[in-house]
Write an enzyme that holds these catalytic residues in place. Sequence first.
Site, PDB file in Angstrom:
ATOM      1  N   LYS A  10       0.836  -1.198   0.000  1.00 19.83           N
ATOM      2  CA  LYS A  10       0.000   0.000   0.000  1.00 19.83           C
ATOM      3  C   LYS A  10       0.885   1.268   0.000  1.00 19.83           C
ATOM      4  O   LYS A  10       2.107   1.170   0.059  1.00 19.83           O
ATOM      5  CB  LYS A  10      -0.973  -0.029   1.183  1.00 19.83           C
ATOM      6  CG  LYS A  10      -1.941  -1.233   1.109  1.00 19.83           C
ATOM      7  CD  LYS A  10      -3.010  -1.085   0.035  1.00 19.83           C
ATOM      8  CE  LYS A  10      -3.680  -2.366  -0.406  1.00 19.83           C
ATOM      9  NZ  LYS A  10      -4.485  -3.088   0.573  1.00 19.83           N
TER      10      LYS A  10
HETATM   11  C1  LIG Z   1      -5.542  -4.166   0.855  1.00 21.53           C
HETATM   12  C2  LIG Z   1      -7.016  -3.971   0.860  1.00 21.53           C
HETATM   13  C3  LIG Z   1      -7.807  -4.262   1.975  1.00 21.53           C
HETATM   14  C4  LIG Z   1      -7.296  -5.002   3.157  1.00 21.53           C
HETATM   15  O1  LIG Z   1      -6.223  -4.411   3.759  1.00 21.53           O
HETATM   16  P1  LIG Z   1      -5.430  -5.242   4.879  1.00 21.53           P
HETATM   17  O2  LIG Z   1      -4.684  -4.182   5.611  1.00 21.53           O
HETATM   18  O3  LIG Z   1      -4.541  -6.196   4.124  1.00 21.53           O
HETATM   19  O4  LIG Z   1      -6.429  -5.944   5.708  1.00 21.53           O
HETATM   20  C5  LIG Z   1      -9.141  -3.913   1.962  1.00 21.53           C
HETATM   21  N1  LIG Z   1      -9.691  -3.347   0.881  1.00 21.53           N
HETATM   22  C6  LIG Z   1      -8.981  -3.078  -0.226  1.00 21.53           C
HETATM   23  C7  LIG Z   1      -9.664  -2.413  -1.369  1.00 21.53           C
HETATM   24  C8  LIG Z   1      -7.632  -3.407  -0.284  1.00 21.53           C
HETATM   25  O5  LIG Z   1      -6.929  -3.181  -1.396  1.00 21.53           O
END
Ligand SMILES: *Cc1c(COP(=O)(O)O)cnc(C)c1O
Length: 393
Positions: A191
């Site tokens: 991210k």
């Molecule tokens: C990465 C992601 C999540 C989940 O994030 P985590 O921190 O891995 O639980 C939720 N929604 C979207 C759209 C994502 O890309």
Amino acid sequence: MTTSTTPPFLPFALPEIGEEEIAEVVDTLRSGWITTGPRARRFEQDFAAFLGDGSLQAVAVNSATAGLHLALEALGIGPGDEVITTTHTFTATAEVVRYLGADVRLVDIDPATLNIDPAAVEAAVGPRTKAIVPVHYGGLAAEMDGLLAIAARHGLKVVEDAAHALPSTHRGRLVGTLASDATVFSFYANKTITTGEGGMLVTRDAALAQRARVMRLHGMNRDAFDRFTAKVPSWYYEVVAPGFKYNLTDIAAAIGIHQLRRAPAFAQRRSAIAARYHESFASLPVVRAPLPPEGERHAWHLYPLRLDDDAAVSRDAFVDALFAQGIGCSVHYIPLHLHPYWRDRYALTAAQFPHSQQAYERLVSLPIYTRMSDADLERVVAAVQRALQPGHG
Ligand SMILES: *Cc1c(COP(=O)(O)O)cnc(C)c1O
């Protein structure tokens, strides 16, 4: 023996962890406090300050999935309720609704933005609808004005899945400060900032924040750091609900504190990569990633490229051709309506989601991350141009 000078494989994503993050982790390890404590608290305070709205509370959690679950739990979503979200997302957005025994109502996207279509949301509202969970796909803010108006009209809660959206704006305001009930960011490894695994729930609703703080740690009314630092005998606490184990460690928060400081520079680099892709692909048989409205910020977590129907290659052949040239890429997303669990649970068909389905069949996410050099960027540009040539791949 090969004498080839093929450059190394360029991965689809890589985190950028600097010496400050590493030093802070080492300090944390030496400090004697490695689980949730002073650094998690500082990360929460820094995060609220970053969003620049003094009325916000930030609750650090060990994933965005956990944060979405806590937000919907605190809003009272449960069996018999229905929550509307986009089919064009990662399964985490929707699975948390099922954790609570509520039902998911998937809707289609606006093909121009790839974000949840407010008109589709409006059409899906029924007597059991309790909440909307918009996703800011790729880092482009969803149509929050329209969605918040629908929510107000029907008395619905709104929890934003902002996993891609740090830092993004909608009408000049940062995502996280809009008029929804809660917003959840992700710090997963790929991210826009990362703590390895982690997330942040932000809200102006003090009761929601308090419930989320209690439920992130077993439903206990005091956390371990509270009790450790108390000046009075501190063994006592009460369990007020069957909570979860969703707290963020200080080891992870140590990384997050420094990642957050670098977020503006990271965002600038991502925007520059997106701008270079945008100009380079102008005359190719593709639909380029949608740009934000004038003056708005796009977090550019993803750069989603769509091949035209009359492109010389299929999406799958295009992906193969990029890999053959040493370029990693991905597809965001295989829509939820195509996954066996969601398809079978709600008897879904592709025909119900024509825009998401159409996009999916043509989509490729290109590498877009701060550790890409200009030379890496030019390699991707050249590889895309080559992969689209008739007869290639
Ligand atoms: C990465 C992601 C999540 C989940 O994030 P985590 O921190 O891995 O639980 C939720 N929604 C979207 C759209 C994502 O890309």
